[in-house]
Design a protein around this motif. Structure first.
Motif, PDB file in Angstrom:
ATOM      1  N   GLY A 182      -1.917  -4.356  -5.797  1.00  0.00           N
ATOM      2  CA  GLY A 182      -2.530  -3.235  -5.095  1.00  0.00           C
ATOM      3  C   GLY A 182      -1.948  -1.914  -5.555  1.00  0.00           C
ATOM      4  O   GLY A 182      -1.344  -1.794  -6.629  1.00  0.00           O
ATOM      5  N   VAL A 183      -2.083  -0.933  -4.708  1.00  0.00           N
ATOM      6  CA  VAL A 183      -1.765   0.444  -5.088  1.00  0.00           C
ATOM      7  C   VAL A 183      -0.277   0.644  -5.397  1.00  0.00           C
ATOM      8  O   VAL A 183       0.075   1.530  -6.177  1.00  0.00           O
ATOM      9  N   GLY A 242       0.809  -1.218   0.000  1.00  0.00           N
ATOM     10  CA  GLY A 242       0.000   0.000   0.000  1.00  0.00           C
ATOM     11  C   GLY A 242       0.839   1.264   0.000  1.00  0.00           C
ATOM     12  O   GLY A 242       2.029   1.255  -0.345  1.00  0.00           O
ATOM     13  N   PHE A 294      -7.230   1.583  -6.601  1.00  0.00           N
ATOM     14  CA  PHE A 294      -7.902   1.639  -5.297  1.00  0.00           C
ATOM     15  C   PHE A 294      -8.561   0.294  -5.069  1.00  0.00           C
ATOM     16  O   PHE A 294      -8.242  -0.688  -5.761  1.00  0.00           O
ATOM     17  N   ILE A 295      -9.465   0.219  -4.110  1.00  0.00           N
ATOM     18  CA  ILE A 295     -10.019  -1.084  -3.733  1.00  0.00           C
ATOM     19  C   ILE A 295     -10.718  -1.735  -4.925  1.00  0.00           C
ATOM     20  O   ILE A 295     -10.523  -2.918  -5.214  1.00  0.00           O
ATOM     21  N   LYS A 330     -15.050  12.543  -2.174  1.00  0.00           N
ATOM     22  CA  LYS A 330     -16.234  11.754  -2.538  1.00  0.00           C
ATOM     23  C   LYS A 330     -17.484  12.635  -2.600  1.00  0.00           C
ATOM     24  O   LYS A 330     -17.641  13.538  -1.786  1.00  0.00           O
ATOM     25  N   TYR A 339       0.432   3.793   2.765  1.00  0.00           N
ATOM     26  CA  TYR A 339       0.236   4.569   3.995  1.00  0.00           C
ATOM     27  C   TYR A 339       1.456   4.563   4.908  1.00  0.00           C
ATOM     28  O   TYR A 339       1.395   5.066   6.030  1.00  0.00           O
ATOM     29  N   ASP A 340       2.536   3.931   4.451  1.00  0.00           N
ATOM     30  CA  ASP A 340       3.701   3.807   5.342  1.00  0.00           C
ATOM     31  C   ASP A 340       4.338   5.146   5.671  1.00  0.00           C
ATOM     32  O   ASP A 340       4.750   5.382   6.802  1.00  0.00           O
TER      33      ASP A 340
HETATM   34  C1  LIG Z   1      -9.646   8.304   3.752  1.00  0.00           C
HETATM   35  C2  LIG Z   1      -9.556   7.303   2.631  1.00  0.00           C
HETATM   36  C3  LIG Z   1     -10.714   6.837   2.045  1.00  0.00           C
HETATM   37  C4  LIG Z   1     -10.664   5.890   1.016  1.00  0.00           C
HETATM   38  N1  LIG Z   1     -11.825   5.471   0.447  1.00  0.00           N
HETATM   39  C5  LIG Z   1     -11.794   4.589  -0.559  1.00  0.00           C
HETATM   40  C6  LIG Z   1     -13.027   4.127  -1.162  1.00  0.00           C
HETATM   41  O1  LIG Z   1     -14.115   4.523  -0.766  1.00  0.00           O
HETATM   42  N2  LIG Z   1     -12.935   3.254  -2.198  1.00  0.00           N
HETATM   43  C7  LIG Z   1     -11.741   2.781  -2.663  1.00  0.00           C
HETATM   44  O2  LIG Z   1     -11.709   1.973  -3.603  1.00  0.00           O
HETATM   45  N3  LIG Z   1     -10.569   3.192  -2.090  1.00  0.00           N
HETATM   46  C8  LIG Z   1     -10.578   4.074  -1.059  1.00  0.00           C
HETATM   47  N4  LIG Z   1      -9.393   4.501  -0.489  1.00  0.00           N
HETATM   48  C9  LIG Z   1      -8.132   3.999  -1.030  1.00  0.00           C
HETATM   49  C10 LIG Z   1      -7.863   2.589  -0.529  1.00  0.00           C
HETATM   50  O3  LIG Z   1      -7.829   2.582   0.885  1.00  0.00           O
HETATM   51  C11 LIG Z   1      -6.530   2.092  -1.069  1.00  0.00           C
HETATM   52  O4  LIG Z   1      -6.463   2.314  -2.454  1.00  0.00           O
HETATM   53  C12 LIG Z   1      -6.388   0.600  -0.817  1.00  0.00           C
HETATM   54  O5  LIG Z   1      -6.456   0.337   0.572  1.00  0.00           O
HETATM   55  C13 LIG Z   1      -5.078   0.073  -1.363  1.00  0.00           C
HETATM   56  O6  LIG Z   1      -5.030  -1.318  -1.114  1.00  0.00           O
HETATM   57  P1  LIG Z   1      -3.665  -2.085  -0.971  1.00  0.00           P
HETATM   58  O7  LIG Z   1      -4.001  -3.495  -0.672  1.00  0.00           O
HETATM   59  O8  LIG Z   1      -2.814  -1.794  -2.164  1.00  0.00           O
HETATM   60  O9  LIG Z   1      -2.936  -1.406   0.285  1.00  0.00           O
HETATM   61  P2  LIG Z   1      -3.448  -1.280   1.797  1.00  0.00           P
HETATM   62  O10 LIG Z   1      -4.912  -1.480   1.917  1.00  0.00           O
HETATM   63  O11 LIG Z   1      -2.876   0.007   2.310  1.00  0.00           O
HETATM   64  O12 LIG Z   1      -2.732  -2.518   2.508  1.00  0.00           O
HETATM   65  C14 LIG Z   1      -1.335  -2.555   2.711  1.00  0.00           C
HETATM   66  C15 LIG Z   1      -1.066  -3.473   3.895  1.00  0.00           C
HETATM   67  O13 LIG Z   1       0.335  -3.777   3.953  1.00  0.00           O
HETATM   68  C16 LIG Z   1       0.791  -3.634   5.282  1.00  0.00           C
HETATM   69  N5  LIG Z   1       2.218  -3.316   5.220  1.00  0.00           N
HETATM   70  C17 LIG Z   1       2.814  -2.188   4.814  1.00  0.00           C
HETATM   71  N6  LIG Z   1       4.153  -2.288   4.884  1.00  0.00           N
HETATM   72  C18 LIG Z   1       4.422  -3.530   5.340  1.00  0.00           C
HETATM   73  C19 LIG Z   1       5.623  -4.258   5.612  1.00  0.00           C
HETATM   74  N7  LIG Z   1       6.824  -3.716   5.412  1.00  0.00           N
HETATM   75  N8  LIG Z   1       5.508  -5.512   6.084  1.00  0.00           N
HETATM   76  C20 LIG Z   1       4.281  -6.073   6.271  1.00  0.00           C
HETATM   77  N9  LIG Z   1       3.125  -5.454   6.023  1.00  0.00           N
HETATM   78  C21 LIG Z   1       3.186  -4.178   5.557  1.00  0.00           C
HETATM   79  C22 LIG Z   1      -0.059  -2.508   5.837  1.00  0.00           C
HETATM   80  O14 LIG Z   1      -0.076  -2.569   7.257  1.00  0.00           O
HETATM   81  C23 LIG Z   1      -1.417  -2.831   5.227  1.00  0.00           C
HETATM   82  O15 LIG Z   1      -2.120  -3.774   6.005  1.00  0.00           O
HETATM   83  C24 LIG Z   1      -9.415   5.420   0.564  1.00  0.00           C
HETATM   84  C25 LIG Z   1      -8.244   5.865   1.170  1.00  0.00           C
HETATM   85  C26 LIG Z   1      -8.314   6.812   2.186  1.00  0.00           C
HETATM   86  C27 LIG Z   1      -7.039   7.283   2.817  1.00  0.00           C
END
Ligand SMILES: Cc1cc2nc3c(=O)[nH]c(=O)nc-3n(C[C@H](O)[C@H](O)[C@H](O)COP(=O)(O)OP(=O)(O)OC[C@H]3O[C@@H](n4cnc5c(N)ncnc54)[C@H](O)[C@@H]3O)c2cc1C
Length: 217
Positions: free
Chosen positions: A168-169, A4, A180-181, A74, A6-7
């Motif tokens: 993912g992202v 993701g 995104f999701i 949104k 958010y790091d």
């Molecule tokens: C306020 C807000 C609202 C949002 N609303 C929406 C929405 O309505 N619809 C939508 O589609 N998207 C939405 N998003 C965007 C969405 O949250 C992201 O696009 C999505 O979560 C990305 O998914 P991902 O699996 O790539 O990463 P993430 O969901 O961020 O998952 C990454 C995971 O990896 C873990 N991780 C990170 N580094 C390490 C490491 N070194 N070792 C082990 N684990 C690690 C993290 O702890 C986390 O659990 C929103 C984002 C925000 C901030």
């Protein structure tokens, strides 16, 4: 690798940012009841946090460097925050940056000059970025000419490191609003399909049902 984005919060690099009262992640509203809270940012995170804080009794000031809230907020959040601002329920400063944070104040650089306001807490919700150093430490190359996207086969998502896939992202590098999701969830299918091809002909251990499942049958 699907870590993701958010790091690493985008840092403001101003004096006072390291105070414990300054946060880059929004948690929950209740501790901030009747407190002076500044929310910095102009996108979804800032808008949602500002509304939630205000609804739980915080005195909220939104500070955004842009002239208006971002168009990507949104559609059901944007009118809400805009109306709270219009009603004077949430104070807002646009075209404004924060230049200094102290224990009990925040200095704003407004179009009309510096302005010091009382403050108990700051949420600096100014965006995040993937931990690119971590991705590179795995040997994955980041494309400097394409928003630091991890170099990968777009059909399979296998990176330049054989056997290491991205999902993912992080696939979109710095363009954190591209995946995104709703679309990132399809990455698993691509990776599983490629693994299935690669594993064909190899001896694969068939999953065995847990004992309680067998007994139930
Ligand atoms: C306020 C807000 C609202 C949002 N609303 C929406 C929405 O309505 N619809 C939508 O589609 N998207 C939405 N998003 C965007 C969405 O949250 C992201 O696009 C999505 O979560 C990305 O998914 P991902 O699996 O790539 O990463 P993430 O969901 O961020 O998952 C990454 C995971 O990896 C873990 N991780 C990170 N580094 C390490 C490491 N070194 N070792 C082990 N684990 C690690 C993290 O702890 C986390 O659990 C929103 C984002 C925000 C901030």
């Amino acid at each position: 690798m699907s870590t993701g984005y958010y790091d690493l919060p985008n840092i403001l690099c101003i004096t006072g940012e390291d105070l414990p009262k300054v946060m880059h992640y929004y948690n929950e509203p209740h501790p901030y009841f009747a407190q002076d809270v500044v929310v910095i940012g102009g996108k979804n995170s800032a808008a949602i946090a500002a509304l939630d804080l205000w609804r739980h009794g915080a005195r909220v000031t939104l500070v955004h460097r842009g002239a208006e809230l971002h168009r990507h907020i949104k559609y059901w959040i944007k009118p809400d925050i805009e109306n709270r601002i219009k009603n004077g329920e949430i104070a807002a400063h646009f075209n404004t940056t924060v230049s200094l944070i102290t224990e009990d104040s925040v200095t704003l650089e407004t179009a009309g000059g510096p302005k010091v306001i009382p403050n108990n807490f700051v949420f600096a919700l100014t965006g995040y970025q993937p931990d690119f150093a971590f991705i590179e430490s795995m040997g994955v190359t980041l494309d400097a000419n394409n928003a630091r996207c991890p170099v990968c086969n777009r059909e399979t998502l296998e990176s330049n490191v054989p056997g290491l896939y991205v999902a993912g992202v992080v696939v979109a590098g710095e363009r954190t609003n591209e995946i995104f999701i709703e679309n990132g969830r399809f990455h698993g299918d691509l990776i599983a399909a490629d693994l299935a091809v690669k594993m064909k002909g190899k001896s694969v251990v068939k999953p065995v049902a847990p004992e309680h499942t067998v007994a139930a049958e």
